[in-house]
Design an enzyme around this catalytic site. Sequence first.
Site, short mmCIF file in Angstrom:
data_model
loop_
_atom_site.label_atom_id
_atom_site.label_comp_id
_atom_site.label_asym_id
_atom_site.label_seq_id
_atom_site.Cartn_x
_atom_site.Cartn_y
_atom_site.Cartn_z
N VAL A 496 0.77 -1.14 0.00
CA VAL A 496 -0.20 0.18 -0.01
C VAL A 496 0.95 1.24 -0.10
CG1 VAL A 496 -1.84 -1.40 1.22
CG2 VAL A 496 -0.34 0.06 2.57
N GLU A 497 0.32 2.41 -0.46
CA GLU A 497 0.65 3.77 -0.41
C GLU A 497 2.19 3.81 -1.26
OE1 GLU A 497 0.42 6.53 2.44
OE2 GLU A 497 -1.24 5.73 3.41
N GLY A 498 2.18 3.18 -2.42
CA GLY A 498 3.21 3.09 -3.16
C GLY A 498 3.89 1.47 -3.01
#
EC number: 1.3.8.7
Length: 814
Positions: A496-498
Amino acid sequence: MMILSILATVVLLGALFYHRVSLFISSLILLAWTAALGVAGLWSAWVLVPLAIILVPFNFAPMRKSMISAPVFRGFRKVMPPMSRTEKEAIDAGTTWWEGDLFQGKPDWKKLHNYPQPRLTAEEQAFLDGPVEEACRMANDFQITHELADLPPELWAYLKEHRFFAMIIKKEYGGLEFSAYAQSRVLQKLSGVSGILAITVGVPNSLGPGELLQHYGTDEQKDHYLPRLARGQEIPCFALTSPEAGSDAGAIPDTGIVCMGEWQGQQVLGMRLTWNKRYITLAPIATVLGLAFKLSDPEKLLGGAEDLGITCALIPTTTPGVEIGRRHFPLNVPFQNGPTRGKDVFVPIDYIIGGPKMAGQGWRMLVECLSVGRGITLPSNSTGGVKSVALATGAYAHIRRQFKISIGKMEGIEEPLARIAGNAYVMDAAASLITYGIMLGEKPAVLSAIVKYHCTHRGQQSIIDAMDITGGKGIMLGQSNFLARAYQGAPIAITVEGANILTRSMMIFGQGAIRCHPYVLEEMEAAKNNDVNAFDKLLFKHIGHVGSNKVRSFWLGLTRGLTSSTPTGDATKRYYQHLNRLSANLALLSDVSMAVLGGSLKRRERISARLGDILSQLYLASAVLKRYDDEGRNEADLPLVHWGVQDALYQAEQAMDDLLQNFPNRVVAGLLNVVIFPTGRHYLAPSDKLDHKVAKILQVPNATRSRIGRGQYLTPSEHNPVGLLEEALVDVIAADPIHQRICKELGKNLPFTRLDELAHNALVKGLIDKDEAAILVKAEESRLRSINVDDFDPEELATKPVKLPEKVRKVEAA
């Protein structure tokens, strides 16, 4: 003498570059030096003439621009890589902090150590000791993950009542307004008990409606939503990721069209939205949906461009057409996460966060806030989980015996156990240091990518190591398992988040090369603005920067950094000197890579990744040294400091070697190899002897071990297996000397089992007293509880009857 004078001149040039003396002063020194050699009769005084002819154009700006800077400027504009709007906004967003020093080749260590160590306020400490402690006590992770697939209602109510979702919301709106450091400590403590609990609390306090509203919302939006979010009356989610665009947010297909439409019986200016989002945390239960989409205004009703770009809006989920409620099932760690959809959903234009004036500003809003959330939530969750796992695994390694010895004394166990301890120390240092910057008002975009990647990556590796050590104990799910859900869920944080592959190969150095470099971003701005005057000044500063790092790399490599300055003279002195060398190496490699590869460096992801690895390891090592300094330079912690820094030095040097082995221009690679490794490679991974010391720390109670697990929930209770293992470790250690004395009295090497029976027999024979017998009995209870695993009635494992298709049921009935 002529040869000596030439060598002395070369040394002088090197010293001028090494100490970064200005071009004008350096020119004067060279002229004076040459004149002195002429007076001494070592050189002809006529050498001053060609030297002056060479130096004058460099120091006379009009000549320098026309002869050198202008041609370079034209060439630079041709090779400058194209930059999309989203890339530019990502680079422009946020600030550069300590990573900038590391990138420039000459870190200011005193500046690092002068950054104030954050402290919890009395209110923040009371929250950790009170509501957070109680939330941990209420959490039963096995019930949450296996039976409910959610937090229990009473825990949801408790979190809302005590404003766990309002740590980032200002007090004027009813929030807690905690510091970044306090948020990190809260999440670390929660994650040691339940990953779902930490995620549920962390996400609303990260990038989402609350954060975006505080920075960009209109007064009306703030006054309406923020108090409701603070009370838990509204549950927020933020929908960015689409099936067609994961990490490439700029490619989201979700759309909004500015138009007139009916709203509550009136014709109003609004947007008709269509979206299909997935992986959205809290979406199934959200009451307010933050939505990112591409907005267009074909009729120019807003009076601007037709293609406005990414926009963020806040939409009540009761709005007709909004679809929520369905859930994803992420790796048996069932936090509230799911899809949301909508087709031709009309909402007023005022639903844009910040109002109509912020139309098209969504990506800038996101990337400006993302660094804070990415730098706190994910690193803190991973770090807290590993800290608790480190203590529990160390305790288990001491308690569990095979071949009549604790498995923690076996070298095969010491190796992964040392990695767990070392990583726990490094991760906590890294996660804490970035909160220092955030509290100073920085928005360190590059650092947040570094910390996100390395905390989640090291966290996953540590969980795998812990599973290898615990074996069957770690595999069997149940109330007594402290590890399996973390093992299952580790890829979530990686993704997640990159996603971590993207973060390492594109984001860390991709942003760092431009954002952290002292000149490149300004040179690109000058080229874009066709400003040759600004470019001229930057170019020659840049040339001096490259020359300095070339000289520093060679000299520090030749001397192994012995001549470079350090802020201390103790056991860590050499580490600062090694990092000085590596910082110069990184700066040189970065400049040469950009010069040789140009715009193609964006596509050479493995080269970019290795450059990012060097920067990352420099940050991790400096975080360890900062932590050691902040905590009073306790010598007992030195094994962890040695492990953390030596591991970082080894990995950084390995990344440099790999980069040079694979650099496409082999001539340049060969020259760089001579400059960077004039005497070869020197750094070694932590030794077996050091691993032994570090592994031992986790297996017995001591102050260093307590600092590894600082702030974690260690209260022994039925639903806290980590706390029970901590209690068992104390019990078993108390029984050890009694057991050894009995063995000595009997002349036998008895196994450390059936201690209750041993206590009875020894008491009868008068070998021990009643108090000692009670210690043995308690130790046996704790030992068995620690090594045993859960078992279930078969019906308990099927929490719900499976709904089979009609055809299948008919076949089975037949």
